[in-house]
Scaffold this active site. Structure first.
Site, PDB file in Angstrom:
ATOM      1  N   MET A 196       0.831  -1.206   0.000  1.00 36.58           N
ATOM      2  CA  MET A 196       0.000   0.000   0.000  1.00 36.58           C
ATOM      3  C   MET A 196       0.868   1.260   0.000  1.00 36.58           C
ATOM      4  SD  MET A 196      -3.065  -0.475  -0.487  1.00 36.58           S
ATOM      5  CE  MET A 196      -3.337   1.279  -0.304  1.00 36.58           C
ATOM      6  N   MET A 240     -10.422   1.979   2.794  1.00 36.85           N
ATOM      7  CA  MET A 240     -10.150   3.378   2.441  1.00 36.85           C
ATOM      8  C   MET A 240     -10.713   3.736   1.069  1.00 36.85           C
ATOM      9  SD  MET A 240      -8.534   5.698   4.281  1.00 36.85           S
ATOM     10  CE  MET A 240      -7.291   5.137   5.418  1.00 36.85           C
ATOM     11  N   HIS A 274     -14.705 -12.393  -3.802  1.00 34.61           N
ATOM     12  CA  HIS A 274     -13.284 -12.070  -3.691  1.00 34.61           C
ATOM     13  C   HIS A 274     -12.448 -13.186  -4.323  1.00 34.61           C
ATOM     14  CE1 HIS A 274     -14.631  -9.130  -0.651  1.00 34.61           C
ATOM     15  NE2 HIS A 274     -13.501  -8.510  -0.907  1.00 34.61           N
ATOM     16  N   LYS A 299      -8.644 -15.495  -0.407  1.00 27.54           N
ATOM     17  CA  LYS A 299      -9.227 -14.866   0.806  1.00 27.54           C
ATOM     18  C   LYS A 299      -9.632 -15.944   1.807  1.00 27.54           C
ATOM     19  CE  LYS A 299     -12.380 -11.253   2.318  1.00 27.54           C
ATOM     20  NZ  LYS A 299     -11.349 -10.613   3.163  1.00 27.54           N
TER      21      LYS A 299
END
Ligand code: NAD
Length: 265
Positions: A12, A124, A154, A158
């Protein structure tokens, strides 16, 4: 606005470096990594293949908080708690997306919010936060004649289900109706389940391929169906939301904020 990035060499962190460099009104203040990181000594902009910005990656987070207007943090729980303390000490805005925080980490964040702007979001993405707000509104407007089902998909790696975001959508839908999700959530259906119970909020989980994340909230009544859907195709959306939050923090009084506040929900 001068934006610093802690954990700048992470998955990130690199996305955020790219986003800060590409966003008008943002100036990259610098980036730091944890001591021992192989990225230390390199140029921050070079992390994303951009022309060197003359900013060397170091491990001195305090110095970065001192020179930044806002610092963006996607690191690890203990690091985020330490960064929150630095943010409070310097009065620097902190935007953090780190997940998996224990109660003491969260407490450090809330203490910092007495002294500086803290914006925290477990997701976010601007679009997901908009979907959260819309889900609550629509659930409140439509009322109990509309059955609510939440479907998510997903990638095959996951490990948890339903996704945290699907559960957050369920919580917003329940809140919109004045209900408690724990009492109305229907997370698994298999075999002879009987008819759907009025007021339930159902979840369905799909897994496969490299899907970044897809969420739909379905409101189904007799004769019509409304679907609110968000599809993520890149992790860049999380960096974009964080940079938007950092820009929004300018001029705000100290306090604890969410991305919902940034978007005006
Ligand atoms: P990552 O492991 O790729 O990156 C984390 C970086 O932080 C690493 O480079 C690490 O060296 C650095 N770091 C750790 N401790 C540090 C310290 N004390 N000082 C400076 N740097 C430090 O992980 P990632 O995939 O980038 O995810 C990071 C966090 O963000 C995780 O908690 C993840 O769940 C979360 N995340 C949140 C969102 C969201 O939308 N809120 C989206 C994606 C990831």
């Amino acid at each position: 606005m001068k934006i610093g990035i802690v954990g700048c060499a992470g998955r990130m962190g690199r996305m955020v470096v790219g986003e800060v460099l590409a966003t008008p009104g943002c100036e990259l203040a610098g980036g730091v990594e944890q001591p021992g990181s192989a990225a230390i000594g390199g140029d921050v902009a070079a992390l994303v293949g951009a022309a060197p910005a003359g900013l060397t990656i170091g491990d001195a987070a305090a110095a970065l908080f001192r020179i930044s207007d806002a610092v963006i943090d996607f690191t690890a729980p203990a690091a985020t708690a330490a960064h929150a303390t630095l943010a409070g000490g310097h009065g620097t805005a902190l935007v953090t997306g780190t997940t998996g925080l224990a109660a003491d980490h969260q407490q450090a964040i809330e203490q910092a919010a007495a002294k500086c702007v803290v914006i925290q979001a477990a997701n976010m993405s601007v679009g997901i936060n908009l979907l959260l707000g819309l889900t609550r509104q629509v659930a409140g407007i439509l009322g109990r004649d509309y059955d609510i089902e939440i479907v998510e998909m997903h990638h095959r790696h996951k490990v948890d289900a339903p996704s945290g975001t699907a559960l957050a959508l369920g919580a917003e839908a329940a809140a919109g109706r004045g209900a408690d999700l724990d009492k109305v959530s229907q997370r698994v259906r298999d075999g002879h389940t009987g008819a759907r119970k009025a007021g339930d909020i159902g979840f369905a989980t799909l897994r496969g391929g490299n899907v970044v994340g897809e969420h739909s909230v379905i409101f189904a009544a007799d004769g019509e169906r409304i679907e609110l859907t968000h599809k993520a195709s890149s992790r860049a959306i999380f960096a974009r939301g964080a940079v938007r939050a950092a820009l929004w923090s300018q001029g705000k009084p100290p306090g604890y904020y969410t991305l919902g506040d940034v978007l005006g929900f």
